[in-house]
Design a protein around this motif. Structure first.
Motif, PDB file in Angstrom:
ATOM      1  N   MET A 285      11.798  -2.700   7.247  1.00  0.00           N
ATOM      2  CA  MET A 285      11.343  -3.030   5.894  1.00  0.00           C
ATOM      3  C   MET A 285      10.434  -4.257   5.853  1.00  0.00           C
ATOM      4  N   PHE A 286       9.786  -4.575   6.951  1.00  0.00           N
ATOM      5  CA  PHE A 286       8.955  -5.785   6.991  1.00  0.00           C
ATOM      6  C   PHE A 286       7.611  -5.598   6.298  1.00  0.00           C
ATOM      7  N   GLN A 287       7.187  -4.341   6.095  1.00  0.00           N
ATOM      8  CA  GLN A 287       5.828  -4.078   5.597  1.00  0.00           C
ATOM      9  C   GLN A 287       5.710  -4.352   4.103  1.00  0.00           C
ATOM     10  N   ILE A 288       4.468  -4.353   3.632  1.00  0.00           N
ATOM     11  CA  ILE A 288       4.179  -4.486   2.209  1.00  0.00           C
ATOM     12  C   ILE A 288       4.076  -3.081   1.634  1.00  0.00           C
ATOM     13  N   GLY A 289       4.631  -2.855   0.431  1.00  0.00           N
ATOM     14  CA  GLY A 289       4.759  -1.512  -0.110  1.00  0.00           C
ATOM     15  C   GLY A 289       3.549  -1.013  -0.880  1.00  0.00           C
ATOM     16  N   GLU A 290       3.578   0.307  -1.177  1.00  0.00           N
ATOM     17  CA  GLU A 290       2.464   0.940  -1.882  1.00  0.00           C
ATOM     18  C   GLU A 290       2.332   0.458  -3.320  1.00  0.00           C
ATOM     19  N   PHE A 291       3.441  -0.002  -3.920  1.00  0.00           N
ATOM     20  CA  PHE A 291       3.336  -0.494  -5.292  1.00  0.00           C
ATOM     21  C   PHE A 291       2.565  -1.817  -5.360  1.00  0.00           C
ATOM     22  N   SER A 292       2.334  -2.426  -4.200  1.00  0.00           N
ATOM     23  CA  SER A 292       1.497  -3.626  -4.179  1.00  0.00           C
ATOM     24  C   SER A 292       0.065  -3.299  -4.565  1.00  0.00           C
ATOM     25  N   PHE A 293      -0.374  -2.045  -4.286  1.00  0.00           N
ATOM     26  CA  PHE A 293      -1.706  -1.642  -4.733  1.00  0.00           C
ATOM     27  C   PHE A 293      -1.794  -1.699  -6.258  1.00  0.00           C
ATOM     28  N   VAL A 294      -0.743  -1.227  -6.922  1.00  0.00           N
ATOM     29  CA  VAL A 294      -0.718  -1.227  -8.386  1.00  0.00           C
ATOM     30  C   VAL A 294      -0.679  -2.662  -8.912  1.00  0.00           C
ATOM     31  N   LEU A 295       0.223  -3.473  -8.357  1.00  0.00           N
ATOM     32  CA  LEU A 295       0.317  -4.869  -8.795  1.00  0.00           C
ATOM     33  C   LEU A 295      -0.970  -5.633  -8.503  1.00  0.00           C
ATOM     34  N   GLY A 296      -1.527  -5.381  -7.311  1.00  0.00           N
ATOM     35  CA  GLY A 296      -2.757  -6.070  -6.937  1.00  0.00           C
ATOM     36  C   GLY A 296      -3.907  -5.735  -7.868  1.00  0.00           C
ATOM     37  N   ARG A 297      -3.995  -4.459  -8.262  1.00  0.00           N
ATOM     38  CA  ARG A 297      -5.056  -4.056  -9.190  1.00  0.00           C
ATOM     39  C   ARG A 297      -4.886  -4.754 -10.539  1.00  0.00           C
ATOM     40  N   VAL A 298      -3.635  -4.880 -11.016  1.00  0.00           N
ATOM     41  CA  VAL A 298      -3.375  -5.595 -12.267  1.00  0.00           C
ATOM     42  C   VAL A 298      -3.787  -7.057 -12.132  1.00  0.00           C
ATOM     43  N   GLY A 299      -3.463  -7.673 -10.990  1.00  0.00           N
ATOM     44  CA  GLY A 299      -3.844  -9.065 -10.770  1.00  0.00           C
ATOM     45  C   GLY A 299      -5.340  -9.257 -10.700  1.00  0.00           C
TER      46      GLY A 299
END
Length: 646
Positions: free
Chosen positions: A328-342
């Protein structure tokens, strides 16, 4: 052709990437991501509209979580509820703080650093599940811990989407958060009513129409429709699909729904992983490779330690903390969604967004490789560092002697243990699942909590005085480790192993295993036996064909033809003999007569080898034994002799 042409290109390219990944024995998702890089807008540019593909990929994420919900069982996650709910929440908070420190170290301002912490706090449900499936680890305790934490992370996405943009104005953010929490509670309450009252009845009506096409359409409409409803409420689309699958799993048609949805899930999952690859800009990676490498290493190391530490603090030992940390060390796919919002909200600039995006994709690519290091690293830990204390239960005070060692536990091992216990055969079972250990304790079974692949655990089972070793573990790497250790230190001990396929069976026989059992073959033979019994085929004929099937599949190849011929002759002689049972009723002419008076052998050529009387078995009865009403007589002879006797 527009989007149709894009989908065709993606499917064909994914096939090539999947073939390459399969050839080098890597998970297919790696091939999908790599071909996404090749055909993406930053490389080949074969895809005309990658944003449309990204929208389709969201369906892949929703279908994956919908299928996960169909497989989800509260009973399965009950043993890990505390580490999932409490530990998962603590992990998110600690990782956000750790990400904030990383951002400061990279020279980012406070706002972007906090967003970085939120982005890296999530792991990839899609990548982890696919990796666990490829490694055959679904169903293990470590996989349950991971799935439990992933569910908490997915639930936290909604809060992060609300909290992170509102941190600059806490007074305005709290009411919004309260409204989101209220929406979640109302949605769960409505889904509970639908899942227990309406949806099972709807599926029952559709199933009775005997239209598989309509049933599949209904299942998809439920999963995606409920997911879209949650999206309209301002919640996560994928979260709604997961809840829909979870409530459907409790219905009588949950298994059928899962089997129907899996092919569609895999197809849209392919679109997801390919779209992830298309987001990677090789030029940006080459220009900023040093900073991206630092970010990936810092996230991987720190997040692994946080994950492993939390799991260990909740009492999980042995290989589980290591497996969770490396998985579980990786960064998840929902980071794409959060990153786009940011990015759209001005909280992250384009370069910072690209940093996180590239690091996320690289960490996903590394997941199968890093996760596969769990077994060898745990072996090194056991060899060179302090051994963990073994938990043993119900071990006889006199120790283990002349016993059977069951390595692996699980459903197969539990069935074996039950039979051995009924027959008063001494045994000990080795298991790595806390829940199973509790069951063994209740049943009074001797058990050892530990990883059966580790020498210290096998030594605790006292293999030196064991009569036989049964390996019920379905994972070939663990099985081979146990076999190699046993063959090296206890070469005379017979080993019976569970095998997944023919190739594994051959490899295990080459390692010196006494017998390899293939569960799928045994299940098929039992189903065929029941079919033939219902067709009134005689038991001896059924036994003859099932024995022949087993002989064809289990027979070991031998370079010594003479030995092979002897084996075949013995098997042929065995097949010529039939064991038959006959119950004597009140009208039987044999009642009241002795074996000497009946002279069965002289008249038919068959031999009476046993009598079952009032629950007691009399082996090789004497000639003076007088038969009684209710006796079960076992006789053996050639098939034509048995026919003459009848």
């Amino acid at each position: 052709m527009g989007i149709a042409a894009d989908i065709i290109i993606i499917v064909v390219a994914a096939l090539l990437g999947g073939l390459l990944a399969q050839k080098i024995r890597q998970p297919l998702l790696l091939g999908y991501i790599l071909v996404g890089v090749v055909i993406g807008p930053f490389s080949g540019g074969l895809i005309s509209d990658p944003h449309v593909v990204e929208k389709l990929a969201e369906i892949g994420v929703a279908l994956l979580l919908f299928a996960l919900g169909l497989e989800f069982s509260l009973r399965d996650l009950k043993p890990v509820k505390y580490v999932a709910l409490i530990g998962g929440s603590i992990q998110i908070l600690l990782t956000i703080g750790y990400g904030y420190l990383i951002g400061g170290w990279l020279g980012w301002e406070n706002g972007p650093s906090l967003w970085l912490g939120g982005l890296i706090s999530l792991s990839s449900t899609m990548v982890i599940l696919k990796t666990l499936m490829a490694q055959g680890m679904i169903g293990t305790l470590s996989s349950r811990v991971m799935v439990g934490i992933l569910i908490v992370q997915d639930l936290a996405v909604v809060m992060l989407l609300i909290l992170l943009p509102q941190l600059s104005n806490p007074a305005a953010g709290l009411p919004v958060l309260a409204i989101a929490l209220l929406k979640s509670v109302v949605f769960l309450a409505v889904m509970l009513v639908l899942g227990t009252r309406l949806l099972p009845r709807l599926l029952a009506v559709i199933a009775h129409w005997n239209s598989r096409e309509l049933f599949l359409l209904t299942v998809i409409a439920i999963g995606l429709g409920i997911g879209y409803a949650t999206y309209l409420l301002g919640l996560s689309f994928a979260f709604g699909a997961f809840i829909a699958g979870m409530v459907l799993s409790e219905s009588d048609y949950g298994h059928q729904a899962l089997s129907d949805i899996i092919p569609l899930r895999d197809l849209f999952g392919l679109l997801f992983f390919t779209s992830v690859g298309m987001l990677l800009n090789p030029a940006f990676l080459l220009e900023h490779w040093s900073g991206i490498l630092q970010l990936v290493l810092l996230v991987a190391i720190g997040k692994s330690l946080i994950m492993a530490g939390i799991v260990r603090s909740f009492g999980y030992g042995n290989v589980i903390p290591l497996a969770v940390g490396l998985g579980m060390f990786q960064i998840g796919e929902f980071s794409f969604v959060l990153g786009r919002v940011g990015l759209e909200g001005g909280f992250l600039n384009l370069e910072q967004y690209s940093y996180v995006l590239t690091a996320t994709i690289i960490s996903m690519l590394l997941t199968p490789l890093v996760s596969s290091l769990t077994v060898p690293l745990y072996g090194l830990k056991q060899r060179y560092f302090k051994k963990e204390l073994l938990e043993t239960i119900n071990i006889p005070q006199s120790g283990l002697h002349g016993h059977i060692v069951i390595a692996g536990g699980g459903r197969v091992g539990q069935h074996v243990a039950y039979i051995l216990a009924q027959l008063d055969v001494p045994f000990v079972i080795i298991d790595l699942a806390h829940r199973n250990i509790d069951e063994y304790k209740q049943h009074g079974y001797p058990a050892i909590y530990g990883d059966a692949a580790q020498p210290v655990v096998l030594e605790a089972a006292n293999l030196a005085d064991a009569r036989q070793l049964l390996i019920t573990i379905p994972h070939i790497m663990t099985t081979e480790a146990i076999v190699h250790f046993t063959r090296q230190h206890y070469p005379d001990l017979d080993i019976v192993v569970r095998s997944v396929g023919a190739e594994q069976m051959k490899a295990l026989y080459a390692d010196g295993v006494y017998m390899v059992i293939r569960p799928e073959l045994e299940a098929g033979l039992e189903i065929a036996r029941q079919v033939l019994l219902n067709l009134n085929v005689s038991v001896p004929v059924i036994q003859k064909f099932t024995d022949a099937a087993r002989r064809d599949h289990y027979q070991q190849l031998s370079d010594d033809q003479a030995d092979l011929d002897n084996v075949r002759l013995l098997q042929k002689a065995r097949d010529l003999l039939e064991l038959s049972w006959e119950e004597l009723d009140e009208e039987s002419s044999s009642v009241g007569c002795s074996l000497r008076q009946l002279d069965v052998r002289q008249s038919t050529g068959a031999s009476v080898v046993g009598v079952l009387r009032e629950g007691n078995f009399i082996a090789n009865p004497s000639a003076d034994l007088v038969f009684q009403t209710g006796d079960l007589i076992a006789s053996i002879g050639r098939s034509q002799q048995a026919t003459e006797k009848e």
